[in-house]
Write an enzyme that holds these catalytic residues in place. Sequence first.
Site, mmCIF file in Angstrom:
data_model
loop_
_atom_site.group_PDB
_atom_site.id
_atom_site.type_symbol
_atom_site.label_atom_id
_atom_site.label_comp_id
_atom_site.label_asym_id
_atom_site.label_seq_id
_atom_site.Cartn_x
_atom_site.Cartn_y
_atom_site.Cartn_z
ATOM 1 N N ARG A 1 0.464 -1.218 -0.279
ATOM 2 C CA ARG A 1 0.053 0.219 -0.091
ATOM 3 C C ARG A 1 1.220 1.158 0.280
ATOM 4 N NH1 ARG A 1 -3.293 -2.435 -1.593
ATOM 5 N NH2 ARG A 1 -5.389 -3.105 -0.492
ATOM 6 N N HIS B 1 -0.830 0.243 -9.389
ATOM 7 C CA HIS B 1 -1.463 -0.179 -8.824
ATOM 8 C C HIS B 1 -1.825 -1.045 -9.470
ATOM 9 C CE1 HIS B 1 -3.870 -0.548 -4.664
ATOM 10 N NE2 HIS B 1 -3.842 -1.281 -4.820
HETATM 11 N N1 LIG Z 1 -1.136 -4.170 -5.225
HETATM 12 C C1 LIG Z 1 -1.744 -4.649 -5.945
HETATM 13 O O1 LIG Z 1 -2.246 -4.841 -6.314
HETATM 14 C C2 LIG Z 1 -1.688 -5.520 -3.918
HETATM 15 C C3 LIG Z 1 -3.491 -6.108 -4.459
HETATM 16 C C4 LIG Z 1 -3.987 -7.106 -3.065
HETATM 17 C C5 LIG Z 1 -3.234 -6.946 -2.437
HETATM 18 N N2 LIG Z 1 -2.170 -5.849 -1.858
HETATM 19 C C6 LIG Z 1 -2.308 -5.594 -0.484
HETATM 20 O O2 LIG Z 1 -0.840 -6.660 0.145
HETATM 21 C C7 LIG Z 1 -1.377 -7.426 1.417
HETATM 22 C C8 LIG Z 1 -0.601 -8.684 2.044
HETATM 23 O O3 LIG Z 1 -1.676 -8.839 1.308
HETATM 24 P P1 LIG Z 1 -2.141 -10.743 1.828
HETATM 25 O O4 LIG Z 1 -3.158 -10.957 1.216
HETATM 26 O O5 LIG Z 1 -0.972 -11.447 1.546
HETATM 27 O O6 LIG Z 1 -2.612 -9.963 3.808
HETATM 28 P P2 LIG Z 1 -1.649 -11.263 5.017
HETATM 29 O O7 LIG Z 1 -2.500 -13.186 4.591
HETATM 30 O O8 LIG Z 1 -3.460 -11.080 6.130
HETATM 31 O O9 LIG Z 1 -0.696 -11.339 5.138
HETATM 32 C C9 LIG Z 1 -0.489 -9.994 6.090
HETATM 33 C C10 LIG Z 1 1.070 -10.109 6.991
HETATM 34 O O10 LIG Z 1 2.025 -9.021 7.093
HETATM 35 C C11 LIG Z 1 2.864 -9.503 8.332
HETATM 36 N N3 LIG Z 1 2.670 -8.729 9.078
HETATM 37 C C12 LIG Z 1 1.610 -7.260 9.116
HETATM 38 N N4 LIG Z 1 1.759 -6.710 10.044
HETATM 39 C C13 LIG Z 1 2.583 -6.514 10.448
HETATM 40 C C14 LIG Z 1 3.717 -6.067 11.135
HETATM 41 N N5 LIG Z 1 3.352 -4.715 12.311
HETATM 42 N N6 LIG Z 1 5.265 -6.442 11.007
HETATM 43 C C15 LIG Z 1 5.620 -7.174 10.724
HETATM 44 N N7 LIG Z 1 4.679 -7.894 9.206
HETATM 45 C C16 LIG Z 1 3.230 -8.001 9.697
HETATM 46 C C17 LIG Z 1 1.750 -10.708 8.537
HETATM 47 O O11 LIG Z 1 2.856 -10.924 10.153
HETATM 48 P P3 LIG Z 1 1.784 -12.412 10.516
HETATM 49 O O12 LIG Z 1 1.648 -13.505 9.440
HETATM 50 O O13 LIG Z 1 2.339 -12.492 11.805
HETATM 51 O O14 LIG Z 1 0.268 -12.667 11.050
HETATM 52 C C18 LIG Z 1 1.188 -11.500 7.156
HETATM 53 O O15 LIG Z 1 2.722 -11.783 7.664
HETATM 54 C C19 LIG Z 1 -2.643 -6.432 1.890
HETATM 55 O O16 LIG Z 1 -3.636 -5.700 2.821
HETATM 56 C C20 LIG Z 1 -2.307 -4.808 0.613
HETATM 57 O O17 LIG Z 1 -2.761 -3.992 0.793
HETATM 58 C C21 LIG Z 1 -1.984 -5.226 -3.123
#
Ligand SMILES: NC(=O)c1ccc[n+]([C@@H]2O[C@H](COP(=O)([O-])OP(=O)(O)OC[C@H]3O[C@@H](n4cnc5c(N)ncnc54)[C@H](OP(=O)(O)O)[C@@H]3O)[C@@H](O)[C@H]2O)c1
Length: 314
Positions: free
Chosen positions: A229, A277
């Site tokens: 993000r 994005h």
């Molecule tokens: N650019 C784009 O087109 C696009 C598309 C889709 C998504 N995204 C972004 O990608 C992000 C990730 O998606 P996802 O599905 O992989 O999310 P997810 O499954 O919820 O995974 C989030 C990861 O981030 C870690 N995390 C969260 N807070 C943290 C912190 N303070 N310090 C260290 N690690 C932390 C979590 O740790 P834990 O494993 O310990 O919980 C988890 O490993 C989304 O939230 C979104 O913002 C971008």
Amino acid sequence: MTLLVAITGWEVAPWVERFRRLLPDRRVVALGEPYEPDEILYAAAWKHPPGTFAGLPNLRAIFSLGAGVDHLVGDPALPDVPVVRVVDEDLTNRMSEYVVLHCLAHLRQARLYDGLQRERRWWDDRHQPAARDVRVGVMGLGVLGLDAARKLQVMGFDVAGWSRSPKSVEGLPTFAGETGLDAFLARTDILVCLLPLTPDTRGILRESLLTRLARDGRLGGPVLVNAGRGGLQVEADILRCLDAGVLKAATLDVFETEPLPAASPLWGHPAVTVTPHNAAMSAPDAVGAQVADGIFTMESGMPLRHRVDPARGY
Ligand SMILES: NC(=O)c1ccc[n+]([C@@H]2O[C@H](COP(=O)([O-])OP(=O)(O)OC[C@H]3O[C@@H](n4cnc5c(N)ncnc54)[C@H](OP(=O)(O)O)[C@@H]3O)[C@@H](O)[C@H]2O)c1
């Protein structure tokens, strides 16, 4: 039962059409169309205007149309109902394509050769490092980060990951929390950020973090790839680090302000790659079906999958 589709920034019609096909015996209304507050049982949202869901007395659940939920949990008037996020194989694959593409582009100096071709210059550089010589650090080991890490390993990169809670992932060195951050950064040549935006992660990609990346790598300086993000990055710091040689290059899919303003120096910076994005788009076909499934699951009394933990913010 009525489903309210609250979308800004994306074309709304394909989503409404998809929901009407999937839920033929329900009413589907888009923002701007007339509806009675008490008829809305479910909402499907992407960057809804804050406050949209306040005053809907019968609302049972809100479905985010993207993997991130910062647009929802950041709404101070969000009602206390389950929030569900997207976990979709197609979206996951697209994100991994993006990450692998841009890590390879930095490894193989795609930008340099693009420029040389335009100048009709033949530069026979025989000193390219191999993927195994390049250390990639993936911030965020969730659904997207873990898949990207695995696919980077298939390409031969030396990959590690960082998350909030400690993880044990076969064949992947992992680091966790503040205590693991220094060691993780010190072994990272390409930093791939796939974190969610939360109060803890806002502005994490700032100068004080970027200066802790490895200085002894084979790319001639560390590289940043952010597809998480825009709120995770401090753009003034990234530019300062690029100009000071603290960073060699950056690939950014997300920005502090979107669309990226025409006046942003990121557009014209020679070491920055900008994408709009769209690293991993939510497709109405796949994501719409997930929302419909969620509604049927809820109505059959089964537990909802992919519920967001409001306390963690992701
Ligand atoms: N650019 C784009 O087109 C696009 C598309 C889709 C998504 N995204 C972004 O990608 C992000 C990730 O998606 P996802 O599905 O992989 O999310 P997810 O499954 O919820 O995974 C989030 C990861 O981030 C870690 N995390 C969260 N807070 C943290 C912190 N303070 N310090 C260290 N690690 C932390 C979590 O740790 P834990 O494993 O310990 O919980 C988890 O490993 C989304 O939230 C979104 O913002 C971008």
